[in-house]
Design an enzyme around this catalytic site. Sequence first.
Site, PDB file in Angstrom:
ATOM      1  N   HIS A 115      11.178  25.154  18.444  1.00 35.90           N
ATOM      2  CA  HIS A 115      11.366  23.900  19.184  1.00 35.90           C
ATOM      3  C   HIS A 115      12.526  24.120  20.162  1.00 35.90           C
ATOM      4  O   HIS A 115      13.434  24.912  19.882  1.00 35.90           O
ATOM      5  CB  HIS A 115      11.830  22.755  18.283  1.00 35.90           C
ATOM      6  N   THR A 170      -1.262  25.814  -5.910  1.00 37.12           N
ATOM      7  CA  THR A 170      -2.349  24.917  -6.334  1.00 37.12           C
ATOM      8  C   THR A 170      -3.458  25.713  -7.039  1.00 37.12           C
ATOM      9  O   THR A 170      -4.164  25.195  -7.892  1.00 37.12           O
ATOM     10  CB  THR A 170      -2.964  24.184  -5.122  1.00 37.12           C
ATOM     11  N   ASP A 209       2.936  25.864  13.115  1.00 33.65           N
ATOM     12  CA  ASP A 209       3.586  27.094  12.656  1.00 33.65           C
ATOM     13  C   ASP A 209       2.625  28.263  12.911  1.00 33.65           C
ATOM     14  O   ASP A 209       1.403  28.067  12.969  1.00 33.65           O
ATOM     15  CB  ASP A 209       3.908  26.996  11.163  1.00 33.65           C
ATOM     16  N   GLY A 228       9.763  16.467   5.524  1.00 43.01           N
ATOM     17  CA  GLY A 228       8.482  15.763   5.664  1.00 43.01           C
ATOM     18  C   GLY A 228       8.459  14.454   4.893  1.00 43.01           C
ATOM     19  O   GLY A 228       7.538  13.653   5.030  1.00 43.01           O
ATOM     20  N   GLN A 277      11.846  26.615  13.611  1.00 49.12           N
ATOM     21  CA  GLN A 277      11.466  25.513  12.716  1.00 49.12           C
ATOM     22  C   GLN A 277      11.210  25.941  11.282  1.00 49.12           C
ATOM     23  O   GLN A 277      11.423  25.170  10.345  1.00 49.12           O
ATOM     24  CB  GLN A 277      10.222  24.786  13.287  1.00 49.12           C
ATOM     25  N   SER A 335      14.877  17.385   8.296  1.00 45.47           N
ATOM     26  CA  SER A 335      13.911  18.282   8.953  1.00 45.47           C
ATOM     27  C   SER A 335      14.616  19.370   9.762  1.00 45.47           C
ATOM     28  O   SER A 335      15.830  19.322   9.991  1.00 45.47           O
ATOM     29  CB  SER A 335      13.033  17.467   9.896  1.00 45.47           C
ATOM     30  N   CYS A 336      13.822  20.310  10.241  1.00 45.39           N
ATOM     31  CA  CYS A 336      14.360  21.403  11.068  1.00 45.39           C
ATOM     32  C   CYS A 336      15.032  20.846  12.329  1.00 45.39           C
ATOM     33  O   CYS A 336      16.096  21.319  12.738  1.00 45.39           O
ATOM     34  CB  CYS A 336      13.252  22.377  11.435  1.00 45.39           C
ATOM     35  N   ASN A 337      14.419  19.832  12.946  1.00 44.45           N
ATOM     36  CA  ASN A 337      15.005  19.261  14.164  1.00 44.45           C
ATOM     37  C   ASN A 337      16.323  18.543  13.868  1.00 44.45           C
ATOM     38  O   ASN A 337      17.308  18.708  14.586  1.00 44.45           O
ATOM     39  CB  ASN A 337      14.022  18.277  14.813  1.00 44.45           C
ATOM     40  N   HIS A 381      13.071  11.724  15.321  1.00 44.46           N
ATOM     41  CA  HIS A 381      13.971  12.878  15.158  1.00 44.46           C
ATOM     42  C   HIS A 381      15.443  12.530  15.356  1.00 44.46           C
ATOM     43  O   HIS A 381      16.277  12.863  14.514  1.00 44.46           O
ATOM     44  CB  HIS A 381      13.574  13.985  16.135  1.00 44.46           C
TER      45      HIS A 381
HETATM   46  P1  NAD Z   1       2.985  24.386   3.760  1.00 47.56           P
HETATM   47  O1  NAD Z   1       1.690  23.663   3.902  1.00 47.56           O
HETATM   48  O2  NAD Z   1       3.193  25.676   4.462  1.00 47.56           O
HETATM   49  O3  NAD Z   1       3.295  24.658   2.220  1.00 47.56           O
HETATM   50  C1  NAD Z   1       3.142  23.665   1.239  1.00 47.56           C
HETATM   51  C2  NAD Z   1       2.778  24.326  -0.073  1.00 47.56           C
HETATM   52  O4  NAD Z   1       2.693  23.330  -1.090  1.00 47.56           O
HETATM   53  C3  NAD Z   1       1.432  25.043  -0.035  1.00 47.56           C
HETATM   54  O5  NAD Z   1       1.577  26.309  -0.662  1.00 47.56           O
HETATM   55  C4  NAD Z   1       0.526  24.116  -0.841  1.00 47.56           C
HETATM   56  O6  NAD Z   1      -0.494  24.839  -1.516  1.00 47.56           O
HETATM   57  C5  NAD Z   1       1.499  23.526  -1.840  1.00 47.56           C
HETATM   58  N1  NAD Z   1       1.041  22.254  -2.418  1.00 47.56           N
HETATM   59  C6  NAD Z   1      -0.086  21.560  -2.144  1.00 47.56           C
HETATM   60  N2  NAD Z   1      -0.140  20.448  -2.913  1.00 47.56           N
HETATM   61  C7  NAD Z   1       0.987  20.440  -3.660  1.00 47.56           C
HETATM   62  C8  NAD Z   1       1.506  19.543  -4.639  1.00 47.56           C
HETATM   63  N3  NAD Z   1       0.864  18.432  -5.013  1.00 47.56           N
HETATM   64  N4  NAD Z   1       2.696  19.831  -5.216  1.00 47.56           N
HETATM   65  C9  NAD Z   1       3.376  20.937  -4.863  1.00 47.56           C
HETATM   66  N5  NAD Z   1       2.921  21.817  -3.925  1.00 47.56           N
HETATM   67  C10 NAD Z   1       1.733  21.574  -3.337  1.00 47.56           C
HETATM   68  O7  NAD Z   1       4.101  23.321   4.173  1.00 47.56           O
HETATM   69  P2  NAD Z   1       5.565  23.655   4.688  1.00 47.56           P
HETATM   70  O8  NAD Z   1       5.512  23.877   6.157  1.00 47.56           O
HETATM   71  O9  NAD Z   1       6.173  24.674   3.822  1.00 47.56           O
HETATM   72  O10 NAD Z   1       6.267  22.247   4.497  1.00 47.56           O
HETATM   73  C11 NAD Z   1       6.858  21.858   3.262  1.00 47.56           C
HETATM   74  C12 NAD Z   1       7.851  20.751   3.525  1.00 47.56           C
HETATM   75  O11 NAD Z   1       8.896  21.253   4.369  1.00 47.56           O
HETATM   76  C13 NAD Z   1       7.298  19.522   4.254  1.00 47.56           C
HETATM   77  O12 NAD Z   1       7.995  18.382   3.832  1.00 47.56           O
HETATM   78  C14 NAD Z   1       7.633  19.815   5.708  1.00 47.56           C
HETATM   79  O13 NAD Z   1       7.668  18.663   6.511  1.00 47.56           O
HETATM   80  C15 NAD Z   1       8.995  20.457   5.552  1.00 47.56           C
HETATM   81  N6  NAD Z   1       9.418  21.314   6.657  1.00 47.56           N
HETATM   82  C16 NAD Z   1       8.526  22.163   7.267  1.00 47.56           C
HETATM   83  C17 NAD Z   1       8.965  22.946   8.323  1.00 47.56           C
HETATM   84  C18 NAD Z   1       8.037  23.885   9.032  1.00 47.56           C
HETATM   85  O14 NAD Z   1       8.270  24.214  10.173  1.00 47.56           O
HETATM   86  N7  NAD Z   1       7.001  24.366   8.418  1.00 47.56           N
HETATM   87  C19 NAD Z   1      10.304  22.880   8.743  1.00 47.56           C
HETATM   88  C20 NAD Z   1      11.207  22.049   8.059  1.00 47.56           C
HETATM   89  C21 NAD Z   1      10.741  21.248   7.014  1.00 47.56           C
END
Ligand code: NAD
Length: 346
Positions: free
Chosen positions: A223, A36, A175, A114, A307, A143-145, A197
Amino acid sequence: MSTVRVAINGYGTIGKRVADAVDAQDDMEVVGVTKTGPSFGCEMAVRKNFDIYCTSDDPDMIASFESSPFKCKGGLKDLLSISDVVIDCSPGKMGAENLGKYQDAGVKSIFQGGEKHSLTGLSYTSCANHSENYGAETTRVVSCNTTGLSRTLVPLYEHCGSLKVECTMIRRAADPGDSKKGPINAIKPVLKVPSHHGPDVMTVKPEIEINSLAVAVPTTIMHVHAIIADLPEGHGLSTESVIEMWKSSPRVIVMNGEGNRITTTAEVMEMARDIGRKWGDLHEIFVWEDGVRLMGNRLYYFQAIHQESDVIPENIDCVRALMEIEKNWQKSVKKTDDAISSYYNI
Ligand code: NAD
């Protein structure tokens, strides 16, 4: 065949891991990652030689990089114009806004857990429905779960032909790098019953009947799932043969907890760090062998999910499905995992 050009939109917890996993493969390449604005996360992209683009096409947001040490090559549109597929790793629920941009650019897209299944109408787990995703325009890696549940339940279902499951997700609160979420001194039940889930497994394997409860606890590392599965009459399995089935299933680690003194998630994560996984990740689902028990038709077991990382190799297999590179999910899984192991020299 030329390598598939992959864009990573959102270079956070999942995005930075997916970028490395793509970089490890010989049939795909990272053409750029988005941020961003200039932040410490850009540093790693620079070290990895990944081109940085802005998540937005807003000239002011792109210009915000100018006074920083990080070179921004353009906006999301610029990145999409040189990509075959985009892996959307933006924070959950941004997918609806982003999907239209990908469609306008004519680029295939992969979302994360997500987002809701309804966004794409298709979801993905390597072991459950790789072939159904073959050639698709857009999908969602669950998702991870859900990924963790699929890894142990799908092989059971394949053997039994039917399966009824009740499970409780004991979820990490946040996290490790997240300072905003909680609880830090409470156990928080998810009061939407059943939780999403378990039923989410049915987006990749509708034949498995499954419900779940969830509770968040003050830990950041993993988890744990407590699972009860009812097998049909005549299943022909024993506790030992279920354990053997999982030992031969990809991306599942089965270990004796008491014997190895690995009785908690803390020790599981310490093992992941010891074996040299980057960020201390564990792509595999961890099943405690001594916590598995089949009594008649009812199977009890626990498993632990890292996760932040179990979905990472799934994204790679998903690229191969969408881009029609490999139809056989086991071959893709092996290629993905071998490449990641040699990339990190483990
Ligand atoms: P995060 O917040 O760590 O990372 C998200 C990134 O996207 C950040 O760098 C942010 O700056 C950027 N961002 C912000 N606005 C944006 C936009 N409009 N377009 C593109 N990027 C943008 O989140 P995360 O944990 O990496 O999660 C990302 C996805 O993965 C989500 O859907 C989440 O549910 C899923 N997920 C997360 C986990 C986990 O444990 N963290 C596990 C499995 C799935």
